[in-house]
Design an enzyme around this catalytic site. Structure first.
Site, PDB file in Angstrom:
ATOM      1  N   ASP A 189       0.859  -1.195   0.000  1.00  0.00           N
ATOM      2  CA  ASP A 189       0.000   0.000   0.000  1.00  0.00           C
ATOM      3  C   ASP A 189       0.887   1.234   0.000  1.00  0.00           C
ATOM      4  O   ASP A 189       1.383   1.672   1.047  1.00  0.00           O
ATOM      5  CB  ASP A 189      -0.919  -0.010   1.216  1.00  0.00           C
ATOM      6  CG  ASP A 189      -1.950   1.122   1.168  1.00  0.00           C
ATOM      7  OD1 ASP A 189      -1.743   2.091   0.408  1.00  0.00           O
ATOM      8  OD2 ASP A 189      -2.957   1.031   1.889  1.00  0.00           O
ATOM      9  N   HIS A 194       0.548   8.034   3.833  1.00  0.00           N
ATOM     10  CA  HIS A 194       1.246   7.363   4.924  1.00  0.00           C
ATOM     11  C   HIS A 194       2.749   7.624   4.914  1.00  0.00           C
ATOM     12  O   HIS A 194       3.476   7.061   5.739  1.00  0.00           O
ATOM     13  CB  HIS A 194       0.985   5.860   4.850  1.00  0.00           C
ATOM     14  CG  HIS A 194      -0.472   5.520   4.771  1.00  0.00           C
ATOM     15  ND1 HIS A 194      -1.347   5.774   5.798  1.00  0.00           N
ATOM     16  CD2 HIS A 194      -1.219   4.981   3.771  1.00  0.00           C
ATOM     17  CE1 HIS A 194      -2.570   5.381   5.451  1.00  0.00           C
ATOM     18  NE2 HIS A 194      -2.513   4.906   4.220  1.00  0.00           N
TER      19      HIS A 194
END
Length: 287
Positions: A189, A194
């Site tokens: 991911d 993030h």
């Protein structure tokens, strides 16, 4: 273009075949914080290649179809989607290395109403590429905040698992470290939310947040440690609702209520912010 339920149900997802190595299993475990206590033999069996076991929740990152709402013709306003709930059932323990095939379908769609969004349930089956054995079934609930009001069914057959009102039977603190999201993203991911502080600020956060499924994996770690003695073969299923983000470096407290033989309710909190980050959790295991 509005969400078209008929088009969604008819979507043809490409079959995903993935070969993963023991290194991939170790990277996934490190991305959940396994090994932060280098003297904990329970944790080491998931990061030491000489005695390696796969973390059960690694099924969530295997044969993943990617951000399909952006890549396929769905009519979904993908900029406004969030991961609302997630359920995972293990049919067989994962091998520390192997080859798997993932197939995805749209299982259900719920119309919460104009201005209230929609729920899209995507189901993924993970099978062993050689034997064809079913290893795991995953159900991802996508909350499409900008797509309600298309005239679909307004109720879901799924209901959140209730959290007991009494004090929890067990509490387990698991720390995370500031680099955790940067490691977890190596499992597939690569959302810049993030990793990139500027992207995080544009999304309304003062720094990058931890992946929801990383928090989910930390919860799985806590449950396996507290109730299964770190034996992944006893891990059967876990489902929960995401309720708030975690910032890398925070400590996640998993509160556990024993409900029956082999069943527990749970939730995860970050005490320093008085925030519940995972709610309505249910865990099934071999008692």
């Amino acid at each position: 273009m509005a969400l078209d339920p008929d088009k969604l149900y008819a979507l043809s997802f490409p079959e995903i075949r993935q070969r993963y190595s023991w290194r991939d299993s170790v990277v996934y475990a490190l991305g959940l914080g396994f090994g932060l206590d280098p003297l904990d033999e329970g944790q080491l069996r998931f990061v030491d290649e000489t005695k390696l076991h796969a973390v059960p929740t690694m099924a969530n990152v295997l044969a993943y179809p990617g951000f399909w709402m952006r890549d396929l013709d769905t009519g979904i306003d993908w900029v406004k989607v969030v991961h609302g709930e997630h359920a995972m059932q293990l049919h067989k323990p994962l091998a520390a290395e192997g080859e798997v095939i993932g197939t995805t379908r749209i299982a259900d769609i719920v119309d919460k109403g104009a201005g209230k969004g929609a729920l899209v349930y995507a189901e993924r089956e993970i099978r062993d590429a050689q034997s064809g054995d079913l290893l795991a079934t995953l159900l991802q609930t996508v909350f499409c905040r900008g797509d309600g009001g298309f005239g679909g069914r307004a109720t879901s057959s799924r209901t959140p698992h209730p959290t007991p009102e009494r004090a929890p039977d067990l509490k387990l603190d698991l720390p995370t470290h500031p680099q955790l999201a940067l490691i977890y993203r190596l499992s597939g991911d690569l959302n810049p939310l993030h990793a990139d502080p500027e992207i995080a600020r544009k999304a309304g956060y003062d720094r990058p947040i931890l992946h929801g499924l990383a928090t989910y994996g930390v919860a799985g770690h806590a449950l396996m440690k507290a109730l299964c003695g770190y034996d992944p073969a006893r891990f059967r299923s876990i489902d929960a609702r995401f309720s708030a983000p975690v910032f890398p470096g925070e400590t996640i407290t998993t509160e556990i209520w024993r409900e029956a033989a082999g069943q527990a309710a749970f939730r995860c909190r970050v005490a320093t912010r008085d925030a519940t980050v995972i709610a309505n959790g249910r865990f099934i295991y071999d008692a």
